[in-house]
Scaffold this active site. Structure first.
Site, mmCIF file in Angstrom:
data_model
loop_
_atom_site.group_PDB
_atom_site.id
_atom_site.type_symbol
_atom_site.label_atom_id
_atom_site.label_comp_id
_atom_site.label_asym_id
_atom_site.label_seq_id
_atom_site.Cartn_x
_atom_site.Cartn_y
_atom_site.Cartn_z
ATOM 1 N N CYS A 107 -12.101 4.955 4.845
ATOM 2 C CA CYS A 107 -11.097 4.563 3.862
ATOM 3 C C CYS A 107 -9.772 4.739 4.573
ATOM 4 O O CYS A 107 -9.345 5.870 4.804
ATOM 5 C CB CYS A 107 -11.152 5.420 2.605
ATOM 6 N N CYS A 110 -6.952 6.403 2.033
ATOM 7 C CA CYS A 110 -7.044 7.802 1.605
ATOM 8 C C CYS A 110 -8.417 8.343 1.995
ATOM 9 O O CYS A 110 -8.676 8.533 3.175
ATOM 10 C CB CYS A 110 -6.760 7.947 0.122
ATOM 11 N N SER A 111 -9.292 8.563 1.047
ATOM 12 C CA SER A 111 -10.588 9.135 1.413
ATOM 13 C C SER A 111 -11.668 8.698 0.431
ATOM 14 O O SER A 111 -12.546 9.481 0.083
ATOM 15 C CB SER A 111 -10.497 10.658 1.450
ATOM 16 N N CYS A 112 -11.609 7.453 -0.026
ATOM 17 C CA CYS A 112 -12.611 6.954 -0.963
ATOM 18 C C CYS A 112 -14.002 7.085 -0.333
ATOM 19 O O CYS A 112 -14.188 6.774 0.841
ATOM 20 C CB CYS A 112 -12.326 5.502 -1.322
HETATM 21 FE FE FE Z 1 -9.462 6.134 -0.419
#
Ligand code: FE
Length: 204
Positions: A107, A110-112
């Site tokens: 991602c 962000c950090s999906c």
């Molecule tokens: Fe994300």
């Protein structure tokens, strides 16, 4: 209307990781949580319970061609049926590794991450270095994870979004013909479902 900042959240730093750390410190100081217990909970979701769900699905795809086909087309009906539907996994897409193509997920924003199938994302997945580099130099990053691919294998990087989360369906290792689903699921690692690992063959 001006927002009233006269409440505790204004005391917390804006960065989510620092906020969590600050909260943990406050709760620990007040004797409300035990840091060792917190680490245990995080480890459970990050490494044990979490990725086991994805591993079960992958093993079933390896064993059941009809199920595999359905999952590659649209996994959502079956995931709902299996109770593997929830926050951060509302719209999944499965991408399958073959001899010709190796998929890897990131991602960049962000950090999906597909929580219902893989649990909590590991630290490296959220790091700036991984998010920036896997797009620019995927082969090099994969090599650092110990994944060496044949030159003819194409690498495809999938960028998750808030709407779509990807799960890599790793290749079934050689020497597993006689194995049943639970034993196969035990071989499937978290990293292999993000694309930063390969599924190891069975230990004799
Ligand atoms: Fe994300």
């Amino acid at each position: 209307m001006p927002h009233d900042h006269d409440h505790p959240h204004s005391l917390l730093p804006p960065d989510p990781a620092l906020r969590v750390k600050a909260l943990e410190t406050i709760l620990t100081e007040k004797g409300l949580v035990d840091p060792a217990a917190l680490d245990e909970i995080i480890d459970t979701y990050q490494n044990r319970i979490g990725p086991r769900n994805g591993a079960r699905v992958v093993a079933r795809m390896w064993c059941d061609p009809g199920f595999r086909e359905e999952m590659l087309k649209d996994p959502m009906p079956r995931l709902r049926e299996m109770g593997l539907y929830g926050r951060q996994g509302e719209h999944m897409v499965f991408v399958e590794n073959t001899r010709d193509v190796h998929n890897v997920v990131v991602c960049t924003l962000c950090s999906c991450y597909p929580w219902p199938l893989l649990g909590i994302p590991p630290g490296w997945y959220k790091s700036d270095a991984y998010r920036a580099r896997v797009v620019r130099e995927p082969r090099k990053v994969l090599a650092e994870f110990g994944v060496d691919l044949p030159g003819e294998t194409r690498v495809r990087v999938w960028d998750s979004t808030a709407e779509i989360r990807y799960l890599v369906v790793p290749q079934r290792p050689e020497g597993t013909d006689g194995m049943d689903e639970p034993d196969l699921a035990a071989l499937v690692t978290r990293d292999s479902m993000v694309g930063t690992g390969l599924v190891p063959g069975p230990t004799p």
